[in-house]
Design a protein around this motif. Sequence first.
Motif, PDB file in Angstrom:
ATOM      1  N   THR A 183       0.816  -1.214   0.000  1.00  0.00           N
ATOM      2  CA  THR A 183       0.000   0.000   0.000  1.00  0.00           C
ATOM      3  C   THR A 183       0.846   1.258   0.000  1.00  0.00           C
ATOM      4  O   THR A 183       0.481   2.272  -0.619  1.00  0.00           O
ATOM      5  CB  THR A 183      -0.943  -0.009   1.225  1.00  0.00           C
ATOM      6  N   ARG A 184       1.994   1.240   0.670  1.00  0.00           N
ATOM      7  CA  ARG A 184       2.823   2.439   0.769  1.00  0.00           C
ATOM      8  C   ARG A 184       3.273   2.921  -0.613  1.00  0.00           C
ATOM      9  O   ARG A 184       3.437   4.112  -0.823  1.00  0.00           O
ATOM     10  CB  ARG A 184       4.029   2.133   1.651  1.00  0.00           C
TER      11      ARG A 184
ATOM     12  N   ARG B 213      -5.526  -1.255  -1.517  1.00  0.00           N
ATOM     13  CA  ARG B 213      -6.016  -1.796  -0.250  1.00  0.00           C
ATOM     14  C   ARG B 213      -6.975  -2.946  -0.528  1.00  0.00           C
ATOM     15  O   ARG B 213      -7.389  -3.152  -1.669  1.00  0.00           O
ATOM     16  CB  ARG B 213      -6.699  -0.698   0.563  1.00  0.00           C
TER      17      ARG B 213
ATOM     18  N   LYS C  38       1.864   9.124   2.483  1.00  0.00           N
ATOM     19  CA  LYS C  38       1.871   7.695   2.799  1.00  0.00           C
ATOM     20  C   LYS C  38       0.707   6.945   2.166  1.00  0.00           C
ATOM     21  O   LYS C  38       0.574   5.737   2.358  1.00  0.00           O
ATOM     22  CB  LYS C  38       1.809   7.506   4.322  1.00  0.00           C
ATOM     23  N   SER C  39      -0.136   7.642   1.425  1.00  0.00           N
ATOM     24  CA  SER C  39      -1.295   6.985   0.815  1.00  0.00           C
ATOM     25  C   SER C  39      -0.923   6.193  -0.421  1.00  0.00           C
ATOM     26  O   SER C  39      -1.744   5.441  -0.939  1.00  0.00           O
ATOM     27  CB  SER C  39      -2.367   8.022   0.472  1.00  0.00           C
TER      28      SER C  39
ATOM     29  N   GLY D 271      -0.651   1.990  -3.268  1.00  0.00           N
ATOM     30  CA  GLY D 271      -1.914   2.637  -2.914  1.00  0.00           C
ATOM     31  C   GLY D 271      -3.083   1.661  -2.970  1.00  0.00           C
ATOM     32  O   GLY D 271      -4.251   2.088  -2.869  1.00  0.00           O
TER      33      GLY D 271
ATOM     34  N   SER E 211      -0.385   7.210  -7.346  1.00  0.00           N
ATOM     35  CA  SER E 211      -1.570   7.235  -8.198  1.00  0.00           C
ATOM     36  C   SER E 211      -1.125   6.934  -9.623  1.00  0.00           C
ATOM     37  O   SER E 211      -0.325   7.677 -10.207  1.00  0.00           O
ATOM     38  CB  SER E 211      -2.265   8.607  -8.128  1.00  0.00           C
TER      39      SER E 211
END
Length: 349
Positions: free
Chosen positions: A223-224, A229, A315-316, A227, A319
């Motif tokens: 995820t780091r 989940r 940290k999201s 992105g 993209s």
Amino acid sequence: MSTLLLNLDFGEPPPKKALEGNAKHRKFVKKRRLLERKGFLNKKKQPHSKVPKLHSEPSKKGETPRVDGTWKATPLPKKKTTAASSSGSEQSLDKKAAVPWLTPAPSQKAGSVVAKVDLLGEFQSALPRIKSHPTRPQKKGSQKNPPPKNGPQNSIQTHSEKKYSVASQKIPGKMVAVDCEMVGTGPKGHVSSLARCSIVSYDGDVLYDEYILPPCHIVDYRTRWSGIRKQHMVNATPFKIARNQILKILTGKIVVGHAIHNDFKALQYVHPKSLTRDTSHIPLLNRKADCPENATMSLKSLTKKLLNRDIQAGKSGHSSVEDAQATMELYKLVEVEWEQHLAQNPPTD
């Protein structure tokens, strides 16, 4: 009875033809003088010549023109050594010039022919004139370009430039940028599997952006960086369906990407090298960013230095849409020079 003496002339009387001829001649002279007074004919200065001259002949060497159109021979210069011979030749020339039949004058017949020519000219002038079509001037663009002076090197360069100009007209409609995000599958999550794919157009418009469900169990979502989940995989498109949709867009187009070999590997796809533009292997971009040409620069650092924009921040995670748009903008900075280089050095598949 006185004697009568008669003085009789028994000579022959003049012939009738001679009398008639004299009468005709007097009549002809009378008419001619009448025409001369009225201005129809020029006065006769020279005796009648047998051969009329209609056109003036060019002057010969040693002759001078007269008023009546004839040529008079000029005397040759005298020489001291041969004075007697030259004087004799001058006398002979003067005698020949004085002879009338050597210098013919215009006769009545010549005047009649000239009159006929004048009548013909008047008749031709009375005819309607036909307008000739004006010649059209050549256009500047119709002139052929001169051949190159520097031989085959220039011809190859011009050919490659033409090839590039034709290709550049078709690039905007047939060029896309792609970026993929991967998750970890397999033992300890070391296998990268496709989880999201974004495709943008030459102008940055989004053509495709979908979450994709890998065929194997996901071990690490990463995820780091990705992105991705767990909730993104609930309604994700299966890999086989998504792959077919993506390949329909990429086939036959120029594909731009950063370290694009990783994206193609995740798609299990091989794209032609001649239609691939990898911004991580363009020395012109590194040169513009004041970096070593052979170094592999990250997309984040190139975007910051050349576009003055921050991407992949926080940290999201990344993209893929933002990364694809940044990749296309970086390529546009060196598009002209890079396409010319590729036209001269085409890559082999």
